[in-house]
Design a protein around this motif. Sequence first.
Motif, short mmCIF file in Angstrom:
data_model
loop_
_atom_site.label_atom_id
_atom_site.label_comp_id
_atom_site.label_asym_id
_atom_site.label_seq_id
_atom_site.Cartn_x
_atom_site.Cartn_y
_atom_site.Cartn_z
N LEU A 45 36.17 33.42 51.70
CA LEU A 45 36.30 34.37 52.81
C LEU A 45 35.03 34.41 53.65
O LEU A 45 35.08 34.38 54.88
CB LEU A 45 36.60 35.77 52.26
N LEU A 46 33.90 34.42 52.96
CA LEU A 46 32.63 34.46 53.68
C LEU A 46 32.47 33.20 54.51
O LEU A 46 32.02 33.24 55.66
CB LEU A 46 31.48 34.59 52.67
N ILE B 145 34.84 31.24 55.82
CA ILE B 145 35.70 31.29 57.00
C ILE B 145 35.11 32.25 58.03
O ILE B 145 35.05 31.96 59.21
CB ILE B 145 37.12 31.75 56.64
N HIS B 146 34.63 33.37 57.50
CA HIS B 146 34.08 34.38 58.39
C HIS B 146 32.95 33.80 59.24
O HIS B 146 32.95 33.94 60.46
CB HIS B 146 33.57 35.56 57.58
N THR C 212 34.31 31.11 61.82
CA THR C 212 35.01 31.64 62.99
C THR C 212 34.06 32.44 63.87
O THR C 212 34.20 32.49 65.08
CB THR C 212 36.18 32.54 62.59
N LYS C 213 33.08 33.07 63.24
CA LYS C 213 32.14 33.87 64.00
C LYS C 213 31.35 32.97 64.94
O LYS C 213 31.23 33.24 66.13
CB LYS C 213 31.20 34.59 63.04
N PHE D 1 41.86 40.73 57.13
CA PHE D 1 41.64 39.28 57.05
C PHE D 1 41.70 38.66 58.44
O PHE D 1 40.81 37.90 58.84
CB PHE D 1 42.69 38.64 56.14
N TYR E 298 38.60 40.52 60.70
CA TYR E 298 37.19 40.34 60.33
C TYR E 298 36.88 38.94 59.81
O TYR E 298 35.78 38.45 59.97
CB TYR E 298 36.78 41.37 59.29
N ILE E 299 37.85 38.33 59.13
CA ILE E 299 37.55 37.01 58.57
C ILE E 299 37.88 35.92 59.59
O ILE E 299 37.09 35.01 59.83
CB ILE E 299 38.34 36.78 57.26
N LEU E 300 39.05 36.01 60.21
CA LEU E 300 39.40 35.00 61.21
C LEU E 300 38.86 35.35 62.59
O LEU E 300 38.94 34.55 63.52
CB LEU E 300 40.92 34.84 61.30
N ASN E 301 38.29 36.56 62.72
CA ASN E 301 37.71 37.00 63.99
C ASN E 301 38.68 36.92 65.17
O ASN E 301 38.31 36.48 66.25
CB ASN E 301 36.45 36.19 64.30
N ILE F 43 31.83 44.26 56.65
CA ILE F 43 32.27 42.92 56.29
C ILE F 43 32.25 42.72 54.77
O ILE F 43 33.17 42.13 54.19
CB ILE F 43 31.45 41.84 57.04
N ILE G 122 35.59 41.80 52.53
CA ILE G 122 35.71 40.65 51.62
C ILE G 122 36.10 41.13 50.22
O ILE G 122 37.00 40.60 49.58
CB ILE G 122 34.39 39.86 51.60
#
Lengths: 290, 409
Positions: A272-273, A275-276, A279-280, B92, B95-98, B189, B193
């Motif tokens: 998750l981190l 991907i985060h 994408t960021k 998800f 925040y994760i895929l923005n 964040i 997670i």
Amino acid sequence: MGVDRRFFLKALGLTGAAIGTGKPLGASPVVSEDETEFHGILFDSTWCAGCQGCEIACAEAHGLEGPALEDVPEVGKKRKANEYRRTVVNAHETSAGEFFVKTQCMQCAQPACVSACLTKAMYKQKDGSVIWREEKCMGCRYCMISCPFDAPKFEYHSTNPKIQKCDMCYDRVKEGLLPACVENCPAEAVKFGSRRELIAEARQRIADFPGMYHDVIYGEHEAGGTGWLYLSSVPFEELGFNTKVQKKPYPELTKGFLYSVPSVFVLAPAVLLGIHSATKNKSNQDNENE
Amino acid sequence: MNNTTAIEQPRNGKSTWKFLAEELKPKGKPFTWFNIISVPVITAGIVIIILRFIHGLGYVSNIDQEVPWGLWKGFNVVTGVAFAGGAYVLTFIVYILNVQKFKSIVRVTVLNGFLAYVFYAGALVLDLGRPLKIINPIIGNSFGANSVLFLIAWHFLLYMIAQLIEFSPAIAEWLGAKRARKILSGMTIGAVIMGITLSTLHQSGLGALFLMASEKIHPLWYNEFIPILFLVSSVFAGLSMVIFEGSISKRVFADKISEKNKTGHKGIIHTFSQICAFAMFVYFFMHIIVFVHGKNWAYLNSRMGVWYLVEMIGFVLVPMVMFFVSYRKVNITLAKVAAIVTMLGIVINRLNVSIIAYRWDAEVPYYPTWMEVVVTFTIIFIEVWVFRWVVNRMPVYNESPAWAKENEH
Ligand code: SF4
Ligand code: SF4
């Protein structure tokens, strides 16, 4: 269950704690020489006369109501254990005549109820008895959902309900007495001893009287092996036994799920981190390009 | 700007206590349809809950030795948690895929999820025979660490904390606590997670609860993949709930939602129908594999078999197609209908696994008492009350105060 818990804790990196919890019981029901052997009780349905002596003795020993006077075993009547009686004897009409069978908690070698219990109120002791500990139980009844024999019974009409089920009279055994039912069976249909010796004895009886017995010991392999063992003249489904129970221990059914938990805990946050941040960065770049 | 002014300003100079006391008072009209229905139900429900503690569970409930879990577990806990799945799916995406497009509904979904867990955990406590002992698996004098229920209990607890952290900036904005807001936003964040990880585990865990009941659940519903099926279905269950809730709130809280977000909502539903259609396809496909693999054909020709087909076709396949069509044709109304059918399907599925197909062969089949039903609705209604209370006060639908937006960058 020793093995399960140890493995699980190890997977969580708590091996030290596991070593502290005592010696492993081993996967096989019979433990090594230097430890107490699992106890068991052999019930021979060809000997049982259906006198309900065990029912009455059990109720007395555990301060329960027990059977009413007119409540006797009859063919076609399915009496059940409940919160007022931990064991019942039922009559069955079979291809070889009428037989009586006593039912109660089977004292599984690897009990579903113990692995279900989230407070360790259900507990498998070294002598093989599966006991319920009042000070721990929170009354969630998950043990009842999981037990393949529907053995634990719950006091629904009490404000401080208990779970009632056979515990092989571990407190009497500790004092050198026999379990109440064994001591009070005039027909000697129930015999107490080490599980290993009882299996040997059951085999012996089958070998000595081949015409009399169906060549299966119910409980030898059912649910991974149980403390209670049964002999019969006819196939066990005729006696109302649950013959659909699996041979593998029930806790194995949740093992896969439980073992995957630690890895999910490690992997998922990392992914998750990842991907985060990916994408960021991308959305930042997009912003710059605009 | 010194600290005092920072806190006082948004509350128009009122002291903290005065501010809280005023906020506690009810706002809005007293006689809405919802109030007229919910108040008597809640009153009756509370009486029943008191009776339950005076006389024991058996006094108000039909659960027995063979079916030890009834409506409170099967509906409030097992079904309710599936609907609360929207929170982890949405966090998800955002925040994760923005994907910023969905940001406007994150808060309300997280709030919904949080309240759902609080109240379903509450339902669980009601259902416990010995509720005072609930501390046993938590403070650690008796960890049954190899129990699925142990995991779920802990995950509920941790997930509630994670969701509270995710929602906390809204509380800080309400109280005008600028510094706290900054710190809490920084934790989002991490909480997200943690929350997603916990969710995947306990959504599937609720299915894993029933793994040991292998012979007690009808073979059409029992299989070793229950955990995965529960997890996949929580995706479209949660999103359907978000669609449903959004459509209602749009009317009820119309004054709070900005025009921009109102138009944005259509786009959100549109994307959701695509995700739902896809997730339902995966789910349906998995069911087919399990069905064929289990050689279950023979069971179809029975009452339970027909019921299974109703669930699979009427409440999975049909809404799946509806979602698909609504996505292709950009038909928002159809998507809303699909969401409702999907939700009914989830209720049916969860009740099937936990109650209807559980000991389907019992001599005395379980039916809930009217008292169990009333308590079930009591829990839902109180939850809605609290939801409404929060939405009317904190920046959930309405925009955050200007100072909070400045802090963002
Ligand atoms: S029969 Fe049921 S209650 Fe008894 S030990 Fe086995 S799983 Fe536990
Ligand atoms: S009812 Fe009691 S003994 Fe049974 S699983 Fe729950 S806590 Fe354990």
